[in-house]
Design an enzyme around this catalytic site. Structure first.
Site, PDB file in Angstrom:
ATOM      1  N   ASP A 455       0.870  -1.166   0.000  1.00 49.12           N
ATOM      2  CA  ASP A 455       0.000   0.000   0.000  1.00 49.12           C
ATOM      3  C   ASP A 455       0.912   1.222   0.000  1.00 49.12           C
ATOM      4  O   ASP A 455       1.974   1.199   0.624  1.00 49.12           O
ATOM      5  CB  ASP A 455      -0.893   0.006   1.233  1.00 49.12           C
ATOM      6  N   ASP A 652      -1.336  -1.447   6.855  1.00 41.45           N
ATOM      7  CA  ASP A 652      -1.284  -1.053   8.259  1.00 41.45           C
ATOM      8  C   ASP A 652      -2.067  -1.967   9.187  1.00 41.45           C
ATOM      9  O   ASP A 652      -2.072  -1.763  10.387  1.00 41.45           O
ATOM     10  CB  ASP A 652      -1.765   0.392   8.438  1.00 41.45           C
ATOM     11  N   ASP A 656      -6.399  -1.837   5.900  1.00 39.74           N
ATOM     12  CA  ASP A 656      -6.119  -2.837   4.872  1.00 39.74           C
ATOM     13  C   ASP A 656      -6.479  -4.253   5.312  1.00 39.74           C
ATOM     14  O   ASP A 656      -6.033  -5.224   4.709  1.00 39.74           O
ATOM     15  CB  ASP A 656      -4.632  -2.791   4.501  1.00 39.74           C
TER      16      ASP A 656
END
Length: 784
Positions: A455, A652, A656
């Site tokens: 991400d 995190d 997510d």
């Protein structure tokens, strides 16, 4: 459901855990039990409404083992417990004293021994067996008549051999004999069963020769055989104790005492008695006892033992401190926020223990193979005796010698140790570097990854964007645009909102009402009677806002890789706010190393494609997944998995969570003290993308050791059986050599796992070419 880890004693062979697992799995309310020979623990998943820790402890005792209670850091032990409890680092469960003493007597070990004490006990048994076996060997030196001595005082040789052999076998071999009996009672075949059969056959055959039918005895062979078995298990236990160093060091990190302020005075109390809300005082050089938030003082704190961060971290008022870390500078006072089992240290210990007790797929197969190996050894031993005695007409002593050699040389222990020892060492190394691998499956899968998806925001970038440019529509002022944007963003913790509010400091505050948020797109509110929109291009399109005179500026800002927040008033675009973030210093190095390792790297973000491509190009990312809303991340992971590839997701652990769960391996980065997140398979305590590389390299090294150990264990047994059965006659092996070979095989497996400690995970990412500061980051569509 609840998961707890219990400490075990008297675990003698690597297959003893199967006895415990079988027993506990049959208890009502227990959904899973995973015991570990090396750690001496068992992790149990159970329903507290149907069973309890006391009940589980009784079940463990019922199948012949001693349970010390819950495994937890030393500082959580109540101060009024025994010295032994504090030494073991756990809070003992209340036990019936008579049952405790009976168990200790039954097992031959002292009750409550830790691994080092059990190793010393095995050493003492070895020395006792050796002391008795030396005169036995001199009285009956296995054909070496030159060194034979006569019994003193005219004693009968056979009777003296019987007395000495009883001393050499009964006490020294007692742990193996009891382990064999309890294993057979639970339908488990382990190494202790083979020791019982081989040593028992030699001893009882000799007993019959002495008192019943006469003839040659086997005392010297049985005694010397047990000496070598004990020597091997002593060395194995020493190696096993070394493998559990990491978890013991973690357990001992926090201090046993803490200084707290109560009734206006400083008092020293046991760390286990610190309460949430207590004011804790830590002086220079002292250890932080529990988690909390600094109230007064400023200092540098060494967190390397928990997070792997090499440099001390400066702590000031408002900063969090972690129990078990070391205060290197000035005195600080802080308020305790997490105590007991809720501290980060206790959670880390619990997580590592559960990981060590988990079983890799290869271990499940090895456990079954070990069972069949024992059965095969017994069948081959019986066949060996039958062929040599009944078919080939060899003397009974010769046939029995080969039979015992077959029983002794089989080494199910090497198979049983092959993967647990490697997993124990590997997870321990990871914990010291702030890399917490939750289970053996995750460790194995991490070594086989084809794709790693990062991400972007807060993972590859710093996650602290700043407003770098404001473009206004004709007739509009910058302050007017910022004030309108700040009014609708106020109260939001989104990174774009934080950046806008930071830039709008000093401007007059406008009141907003009728606030609405649109996930992954932006926000809407009424400000001064006007409708204000603040968000991305999708929000503008949904509300039919045209870019008009700002279309060219929009393209320019996006082309430079910046995130653009669009501000509209009553359907008219009044301004653009350009926001940029900086990449983390190790992002490019982590991506380069993964690619060098043959792993494809992808970046997932809610940014538009032009912005995402620019960032990806700067960091060297291969695949870009742009314009992805938070709810779509899991489906993108699934698409990459569709081709049969192993995919990891790095995020995190909160926003997510679905994607982390969908991935073959989920990495939660920057967890800090929140190590118990359910969605992640691997928890990285620091905000360092290079920890993903370290985790994968550690997993690959650990998996390599697992494979090496399994190949060795299988290869040894394939070669050992024909040699022991006399297929290469006249070349044959003695039981003593077989015992040495068997023990040596287990020791080699344990030592090979310990070689993992030589693996050096880079403390810092390798330096590369200077990296240009990124201009484009962090869209609203993929906040992290």
């Amino acid at each position: 459901m609840k998961t707890e880890t219990l400490l075990l004693d008297d675990v003698v062979t690597p297959l003893d855990p199967l006895v415990i697992e079988k027993r506990l799995s049959g208890v009502a309310g227990v959904t899973g039990a995973r015991a570990h020979f090396g750690a001496g623990t068992v992790t149990v998943d159970f329903d507290p409404s149907q069973t309890s820790i006391d009940a589980l402890r009784r079940e463990i005792s019922a199948c012949g083992f001693h349970c010390d209670g819950l495994a937890m850091p030393q500082h959580l032990c109540p101060h009024d417990k025994s010295e032994h409890a504090r030494h073991r680092g756990h809070a003992p469960v209340k036990a019936d004293a008579a049952a405790h003493d009976e168990m200790a007597h039954e097992m031959g070990h002292g009750a409550g021994m830790d691994m080092a004490q059990m190793a010393r006990d095995m050493r003492n048994r070895f020395l006792v067996a050796l002391a008795f076996s030396v005169p036995i060997f001199l009285l009956a030196p296995m054909g070496m008549d030159a060194i034979r001595i006569d019994p003193p005082f005219g004693l009968d040789r056979d009777l003296l051999l019987f007395i000495l052999a009883s001393g050499a076998i009964i006490y020294p071999g007692w742990p193996f004999f009891t382990a064999a009996v309890r294993a057979l009672r639970r339908g488990v075949f382990n190494m202790a069963v083979l020791v019982l059969l081989s040593v028992g056959a030699g001893y009882f055959f000799s007993l019959g020769s002495t008192f019943v039918w006469g003839g040659a005895q086997f005392y010297e062979a049985a005694s010397v055989l047990l000496v070598f078995i004990l020597l091997g298990h002593w060395l194995e236990m020493r190696a096993r104790a070394g493998a559990s160093d990491a978890i013991r060091k973690l357990m001992d990190l926090a201090p046993p005492k803490a200084v707290v302020v109560r009734d206006g005075q400083e008092r020293e109390v046991p760390t286990a008695e610190v309460l949430v809300g207590d004011i804790v005082v830590v002086r220079p050089g002292g250890k932080v006892p529990v988690d909390g938030v600094v109230l007064e003082g400023r200092s540098d704190v060494d967190e390397s033992m928990l997070t792997g961060e090499s440099l001390p971290v400066t702590k000031d008022a408002g900063d969090a401190v972690i129990g078990g870390t070391i205060n290197k500078g000035g005195m600080i006072r802080y308020r305790a926020t997490k105590v007991g089992a809720n501290t980060a240290l206790a959670q880390i210990v619990k997580l590592v223990q559960e990981a060590q007790n988990s079983k890799a797929p290869a271990q499940l197969l090895a456990d079954r193979a070990s069972q069949w190996l024992v059965i095969a050894a017994i069948l081959i031993g019986l066949a060996t005796f039958s062929v040599w005695f009944f078919v080939l007409g060899q003397p009974v002593l010769f046939a029995l010698t080969l039979t015992i050699t077959v029983l002794v040389i089989a080494c199910p222990d090497a198979l049983g140790l092959a993967t647990p020892m490697a997993i124990m060492v590997g997870t321990g190394i990871g914990a010291r570097h702030g890399i917490l691998i939750k289970n053996a499956v995750a460790l194995e899968e991490s070594a086989k990854l084809d794709v790693v998806i990062f991400d972007k925001t807060g993972t590859l970038t710093m996650g602290e964007p700043k407003v770098v440019e404001v473009v206004t529509a004709p007739g509009r002022e910058e302050g007017e645009v910022l004030a309108a944007a700040a009014a609708v963003e106020r109260g939001s913790e989104h990174h774009i909102a934080v950046a806008v509010l930071e830039r709008a400091k000093g401007l007059s505050q406008l009141e907003a009402s009728d606030f609405s948020a649109f996930e992954g797109k932006g926000v809407r509110a009424r400000v001064g009677g006007r409708t204000i929109l603040a968000g991305n291009a999708m929000l503008m399109q949904d509300n039919a806002v045209t870019f008009g005179a700002l279309a060219a500026e929009t393209a320019r800002l996006q082309g430079s890789g910046r995130t653009v927040a669009y501000i509209a008033e009553d359907g008219e675009l009044i301004g653009l706010i350009a926001i940029a973030d900086a990449p983390r210093p190790t992002s490019a190095a982590a991506i380069a190393r993964l690619k060098k390792r043959g792993v494809e790297v992808a970046m997932i973000t809610g940014d538009n494609e032009a912005t995402a491509t620019r960032i990806a190009r700067e960091l060297g990312v291969d695949t870009v997944l742009a314009n992805v809303l938070p709810g779509q991340k899991a489906s993108k992971v699934k698409e990459l998995q569709a081709g049969g590839r192993k995919v990891a997701m790095v995020g995190d652990g909160v926003n997510d969570a679905p994607a982390l769960t969908q991935a073959d391996v989920g990495f939660a980065i920057g967890a800090g003290t929140d190590v118990a997140m359910e969605s992640a398979d691997v928890v990285l305590m620091r905000d360092d993308p290079y920890d993903v590389v370290r985790a994968i390299e550690l997993s690959r090294a650990t998996l390599a050791k697992m494979h090496q150990n399994l190949w060795w264990a299988v290869g040894y047994n394939v070669i050992a059986f024909p040699l022991a059965a006399g297929l290469f006659y006249p070349f044959t092996l003695s039981p003593e050599i077989a015992a040495l070979s068997m023990s040596g095989s287990s020791v080699i497996v344990a030592l090979n796992a310990l070689l993992l400690k030589t693996v050096r995970l880079e403390a810092e990412a390798p330096s590369g070419a200077p990296m240009e500061q990124a201009n484009a980051h962090a869209p609203r569509t993929a906040p992290v």
